[in-house]
Design a protein around this motif. Sequence first.
Motif, PDB file in Angstrom:
ATOM      1  N   GLN A   1       0.825  -1.211   0.000  1.00 21.45           N
ATOM      2  CA  GLN A   1       0.000   0.000   0.000  1.00 21.45           C
ATOM      3  C   GLN A   1       0.861   1.263   0.000  1.00 21.45           C
ATOM      4  O   GLN A   1       0.537   2.250  -0.631  1.00 21.45           O
ATOM      5  CB  GLN A   1      -0.920   0.001   1.219  1.00 21.45           C
ATOM      6  CG  GLN A   1      -2.018  -1.030   1.101  1.00 21.45           C
ATOM      7  CD  GLN A   1      -3.120  -0.787   2.124  1.00 21.45           C
ATOM      8  OE1 GLN A   1      -3.165   0.249   2.779  1.00 21.45           O
ATOM      9  NE2 GLN A   1      -4.009  -1.762   2.244  1.00 21.45           N
ATOM     10  N   GLN A   2       1.973   1.179   0.725  1.00 24.96           N
ATOM     11  CA  GLN A   2       2.865   2.329   0.763  1.00 24.96           C
ATOM     12  C   GLN A   2       3.448   2.612  -0.617  1.00 24.96           C
ATOM     13  O   GLN A   2       3.479   3.750  -1.076  1.00 24.96           O
ATOM     14  CB  GLN A   2       3.979   2.050   1.765  1.00 24.96           C
ATOM     15  CG  GLN A   2       4.759   3.268   2.147  1.00 24.96           C
ATOM     16  CD  GLN A   2       5.903   2.879   3.046  1.00 24.96           C
ATOM     17  OE1 GLN A   2       6.715   2.024   2.686  1.00 24.96           O
ATOM     18  NE2 GLN A   2       5.955   3.471   4.220  1.00 24.96           N
ATOM     19  N   LEU A   3       3.881   1.554  -1.314  1.00 24.68           N
ATOM     20  CA  LEU A   3       4.411   1.738  -2.664  1.00 24.68           C
ATOM     21  C   LEU A   3       3.334   2.243  -3.611  1.00 24.68           C
ATOM     22  O   LEU A   3       3.591   3.059  -4.493  1.00 24.68           O
ATOM     23  CB  LEU A   3       5.013   0.426  -3.188  1.00 24.68           C
ATOM     24  CG  LEU A   3       6.364   0.044  -2.599  1.00 24.68           C
ATOM     25  CD1 LEU A   3       6.883  -1.223  -3.240  1.00 24.68           C
ATOM     26  CD2 LEU A   3       7.376   1.170  -2.790  1.00 24.68           C
ATOM     27  N   GLN A   4       2.118   1.751  -3.400  1.00 25.10           N
ATOM     28  CA  GLN A   4       1.007   2.205  -4.233  1.00 25.10           C
ATOM     29  C   GLN A   4       0.791   3.704  -4.051  1.00 25.10           C
ATOM     30  O   GLN A   4       0.574   4.437  -5.004  1.00 25.10           O
ATOM     31  CB  GLN A   4      -0.251   1.464  -3.804  1.00 25.10           C
ATOM     32  CG  GLN A   4      -1.171   1.109  -4.945  1.00 25.10           C
ATOM     33  CD  GLN A   4      -2.215   0.107  -4.475  1.00 25.10           C
ATOM     34  OE1 GLN A   4      -2.774   0.243  -3.382  1.00 25.10           O
ATOM     35  NE2 GLN A   4      -2.477  -0.901  -5.285  1.00 25.10           N
ATOM     36  N   SER A   5       0.893   4.135  -2.807  1.00 24.38           N
ATOM     37  CA  SER A   5       0.720   5.555  -2.503  1.00 24.38           C
ATOM     38  C   SER A   5       1.804   6.385  -3.190  1.00 24.38           C
ATOM     39  O   SER A   5       1.536   7.448  -3.753  1.00 24.38           O
ATOM     40  CB  SER A   5       0.754   5.743  -0.984  1.00 24.38           C
ATOM     41  OG  SER A   5       1.083   7.061  -0.655  1.00 24.38           O
ATOM     42  N   ILE A   6       3.047   5.887  -3.187  1.00 28.12           N
ATOM     43  CA  ILE A   6       4.135   6.619  -3.845  1.00 28.12           C
ATOM     44  C   ILE A   6       3.947   6.603  -5.357  1.00 28.12           C
ATOM     45  O   ILE A   6       4.136   7.607  -6.034  1.00 28.12           O
ATOM     46  CB  ILE A   6       5.502   6.024  -3.437  1.00 28.12           C
ATOM     47  CG1 ILE A   6       5.749   6.306  -1.945  1.00 28.12           C
ATOM     48  CG2 ILE A   6       6.627   6.606  -4.275  1.00 28.12           C
ATOM     49  CD1 ILE A   6       6.907   5.547  -1.348  1.00 28.12           C
ATOM     50  N   SER A   7       3.512   5.468  -5.884  1.00 23.63           N
ATOM     51  CA  SER A   7       3.240   5.379  -7.321  1.00 23.63           C
ATOM     52  C   SER A   7       2.144   6.371  -7.714  1.00 23.63           C
ATOM     53  O   SER A   7       2.234   7.056  -8.728  1.00 23.63           O
ATOM     54  CB  SER A   7       2.837   3.952  -7.685  1.00 23.63           C
ATOM     55  OG  SER A   7       2.465   3.896  -9.038  1.00 23.63           O
ATOM     56  N   ALA A   8       1.116   6.475  -6.858  1.00 25.46           N
ATOM     57  CA  ALA A   8       0.040   7.434  -7.140  1.00 25.46           C
ATOM     58  C   ALA A   8       0.565   8.865  -7.099  1.00 25.46           C
ATOM     59  O   ALA A   8       0.179   9.714  -7.895  1.00 25.46           O
ATOM     60  CB  ALA A   8      -1.089   7.262  -6.125  1.00 25.46           C
ATOM     61  N   SER A   9       1.479   9.143  -6.183  1.00 26.57           N
ATOM     62  CA  SER A   9       2.070  10.481  -6.113  1.00 26.57           C
ATOM     63  C   SER A   9       2.770  10.816  -7.418  1.00 26.57           C
ATOM     64  O   SER A   9       2.758  11.949  -7.877  1.00 26.57           O
ATOM     65  CB  SER A   9       3.104  10.560  -4.986  1.00 26.57           C
ATOM     66  OG  SER A   9       2.479  10.628  -3.737  1.00 26.57           O
ATOM     67  N   LEU A  10       3.412   9.809  -8.004  1.00 24.29           N
ATOM     68  CA  LEU A  10       4.207  10.043  -9.206  1.00 24.29           C
ATOM     69  C   LEU A  10       3.424   9.823 -10.496  1.00 24.29           C
ATOM     70  O   LEU A  10       3.994   9.772 -11.572  1.00 24.29           O
ATOM     71  CB  LEU A  10       5.426   9.116  -9.187  1.00 24.29           C
ATOM     72  CG  LEU A  10       6.598   9.610  -8.343  1.00 24.29           C
ATOM     73  CD1 LEU A  10       7.548   8.470  -8.015  1.00 24.29           C
ATOM     74  CD2 LEU A  10       7.342  10.710  -9.079  1.00 24.29           C
ATOM     75  N   ALA A  11       2.100   9.676 -10.373  1.00 22.47           N
ATOM     76  CA  ALA A  11       1.302   9.321 -11.554  1.00 22.47           C
ATOM     77  C   ALA A  11       1.336  10.397 -12.630  1.00 22.47           C
ATOM     78  O   ALA A  11       1.256  11.583 -12.349  1.00 22.47           O
ATOM     79  CB  ALA A  11      -0.132   9.048 -11.135  1.00 22.47           C
ATOM     80  N   SER A  12       1.452   9.927 -13.852  1.00 23.85           N
ATOM     81  CA  SER A  12       1.300  10.803 -15.004  1.00 23.85           C
ATOM     82  C   SER A  12      -0.183  11.061 -15.199  1.00 23.85           C
ATOM     83  O   SER A  12      -0.989  10.137 -15.155  1.00 23.85           O
ATOM     84  CB  SER A  12       1.865  10.123 -16.247  1.00 23.85           C
ATOM     85  OG  SER A  12       1.182  10.588 -17.398  1.00 23.85           O
ATOM     86  N   LEU A  13      -0.535  12.314 -15.389  1.00 24.99           N
ATOM     87  CA  LEU A  13      -1.957  12.625 -15.552  1.00 24.99           C
ATOM     88  C   LEU A  13      -2.428  12.343 -16.971  1.00 24.99           C
ATOM     89  O   LEU A  13      -3.589  12.067 -17.207  1.00 24.99           O
ATOM     90  CB  LEU A  13      -2.223  14.068 -15.160  1.00 24.99           C
ATOM     91  CG  LEU A  13      -1.980  14.306 -13.664  1.00 24.99           C
ATOM     92  CD1 LEU A  13      -1.893  15.778 -13.358  1.00 24.99           C
ATOM     93  CD2 LEU A  13      -3.032  13.628 -12.815  1.00 24.99           C
ATOM     94  N   THR A  14      -1.509  12.377 -17.926  1.00 27.12           N
ATOM     95  CA  THR A  14      -1.926  12.093 -19.306  1.00 27.12           C
ATOM     96  C   THR A  14      -2.024  10.598 -19.545  1.00 27.12           C
ATOM     97  O   THR A  14      -2.958  10.117 -20.164  1.00 27.12           O
ATOM     98  CB  THR A  14      -0.955  12.710 -20.334  1.00 27.12           C
ATOM     99  OG1 THR A  14       0.362  12.256 -20.038  1.00 27.12           O
ATOM    100  CG2 THR A  14      -0.988  14.222 -20.293  1.00 27.12           C
ATOM    101  N   ARG A  15      -1.063   9.851 -19.021  1.00 23.22           N
ATOM    102  CA  ARG A  15      -1.121   8.408 -19.190  1.00 23.22           C
ATOM    103  C   ARG A  15      -2.064   7.763 -18.189  1.00 23.22           C
ATOM    104  O   ARG A  15      -2.455   6.628 -18.337  1.00 23.22           O
ATOM    105  CB  ARG A  15       0.282   7.784 -19.045  1.00 23.22           C
ATOM    106  CG  ARG A  15       1.247   8.196 -20.143  1.00 23.22           C
ATOM    107  CD  ARG A  15       2.533   7.390 -20.078  1.00 23.22           C
ATOM    108  NE  ARG A  15       3.240   7.522 -18.811  1.00 23.22           N
ATOM    109  CZ  ARG A  15       4.066   8.536 -18.527  1.00 23.22           C
ATOM    110  NH1 ARG A  15       4.270   9.497 -19.416  1.00 23.22           N
ATOM    111  NH2 ARG A  15       4.676   8.589 -17.368  1.00 23.22           N
TER     112      ARG A  15
END
Length: 694
Positions: free
Chosen positions: A80-94
């Motif tokens: 879940q923690q990694l998911q949260s970091i991945s969400a932080s770094l999410a590309s808004l276009t992709r």
Amino acid sequence: MFQKEEMAANGTGVTSPRTPLKSILTEKAKGIPNDSAGTVKAQTIEELHSLQRKRSAPNTPLQGTAGAFANLSEDERQRQQLQSISASLASLTRGTGPKVIRGDPGGGKYQAVSHVAHHHHHIEAPVISVSDSSLKFTHVLYNLSPGELYEQALKYEKGSFLTSTGALATLSGAKTGRSPRDKRVVIDDTTQDELWWGKGSPNIEMDEHTFMVNRERAVDYLNSLDKVFVNDQFLNWDPKNRIKVRIVSCRAYHSLFMHNMCIRPTPEELENFGTPDFTIYNAGQFPCNRYTHYMTSSTSIDINLNRKEMVILGTQYAGEMKKGLFSLMHYLMPKRHILSLHSGCNMGKDGDVALFFGLSGTGKTTLSTDHNRFLIGDDEHCWSDDCVSNIEGGCYAKCIDLSKEKEPDIWNAIKFGTGETLSSLFLDHLTWTTIIVLGLIFLPLPPPFVSAVLENVVFDEHTREVDYTDKSVTENTRAAYPIEFIPNAKIPCFGPHAKNVILLACDAFGVLPPVSKLSLAQTMYHFISGYTALVAGTVDGIKEPTATFSACFGAAFLMLHPTTYAAMLAEKMQKHGATGWLVNTGWCGGSYGSGNRIKLPYTRKIINAIHSSSLLKATYEKTEVFGLEIPNEIEGVPKEILRPENAWADKEAYKNTLLKLAGLFKNNFETFTEYKIGEDKKLTEEILAAGPIF
Ligand SMILES: Nc1ncnc2c1ncn2[C@@H]1O[C@H](COP(=O)(O)OP(=O)(O)O)[C@@H](O)[C@H]1O
Ligand SMILES: C=C(OP(=O)(O)O)C(=O)O
Ligand SMILES: [Ca+2]
Ligand SMILES: [Mn+2]
């Protein structure tokens, strides 16, 4: 069954048979006592090396604590923690975040997230192509310790070195100061009405779409890297008003800087961190695209309050992150009726709190760091209905011309090692009644292992001794150290309501008295004016002595109109009976060039007299033009310097310079004459009349 138990015991799910290596005993060796303490519990060199680094928090959080992840297995919590970091770094276009895994792509040992990390650990770092971003992994170096960050910096970042005291010396690149002209704030339906815009405001507008363009640029850049650093930390020591921040950056230097400057969570707090209240994307190594609307250079520092995000492009100066978060607090805190302050703060042993306002380089850090007082903080505070609290967990001192003799506490803080919590020696001076009455809690925390970052200093190649007089890289050399490095820091960093409000001005014109006592109206007048005249600047590009007026001694960080903060300060000072003082830490006996800067020991004597209340009892005389009350004497300070006109040889020049400065004050205040300060109409009139009369 056995396997299951072992999994629960080491918490990682990684099982390895740990049969010790058999030692070979020869005939000769029989009977000879073995001086080694035992045999190594490793079967391979790798395993041996893996034993050298003991797993600890945050990679192995404590078991059984209640909180956001309380009922989750260790694997699930880390997922879940990694998911949260991945969400932080999410590309808004992709529409997706990168595949993040923990650990150092260079083969370092941080990958505690067992199953994900193990499978992909051997992937060679690919030649980066952004179109392949969905195929690659982004390694996340999450809340590394100072030791780990040192290694990252020394290994991978050019310009990182160890100094003789163990501080990490580094370079901030082309920018060695803040770039206020490149700051942008997103204007939307809410912020349009709420924020301070237009003349004098630091908030240069940008639209939501352009923010997204810059955000995407930063996120794409960060995603294209082999690894990013993520810090999850806190702002504000007042537990009721703590803010959670996440900082994503590409340099170990930035991660260590923020580790020092923000409040460091305990392993338990980190485990329960959850979703951050605000996120910084620092892609400072990468420029913004100047063809983007609103961009006037390749540097852009963008704040989006609605998205709770900040993007940094084109500057690696670490102060942008610190002061960006300060801007955020200048928005969030007043909403809660808490005053945010660009000030230092310390407390005497009787619980008397002093605030030190002032623009960059006027002495907040230097004067709040006082061996005879508890340091609450050097730069950013909140004043609530309950207390004055530090926003940060560290200090950021200018170190040009730093000397051990004049500023021993700052000098000694520039090191690698353990911090000292409140020394027991100091505690002895505190009576238990003081502690109980003030509700002070001195936590017996173990000294944290921390280390200072030195920016842009010059050092001897061989001895690694820093030459603090050397301005070759910049005049704005800096040290960022955790507050525990100051021996008499008060942890947790908060104290009772302020008794003295000290306004610092470094007057390069040399006409303001070294100290004067202010009425409430005068305090407000000078607070709103926010005057200083510095010789060399923190602000990029300014090197000449010039008069600066910066509302509330920090206009660059204000989000709301200055009168909002001024009204709150007036109310608090009235309510708690605080006294205002104007202290000139700049020139006397002439302007910059002919006079001299007031000696630090004299300024310290003046400040001591304010703290001890002895100055309050002095006799005063009013000056011409500014109408300032000057004390007739202060122990340990030459009488001649207290009245500026006495210190100037050329009386004519003094008078002209005084009138010139008065004119500058008057011009500056014109924009404020149409505003009301709070509900008090009488005070507003008094403030308008509290300026220079000539
Ligand atoms: N009389 C004085 N009072 C305060 N600081 C002085 C004085 N004379 C010289 N200085 C120097 O001025 C600088 C003040 O910087 P600093 O305390 O970091 O300012 P701030 O924290 O307000 O940005 C320090 O380098 C300090 O040594
Ligand atoms: C970090 C800064 O603060 P100060 O100079 O007030 O210490 C700055 O202005 O960049
Ligand atoms: Ca400052
Ligand atoms: Mn400072």
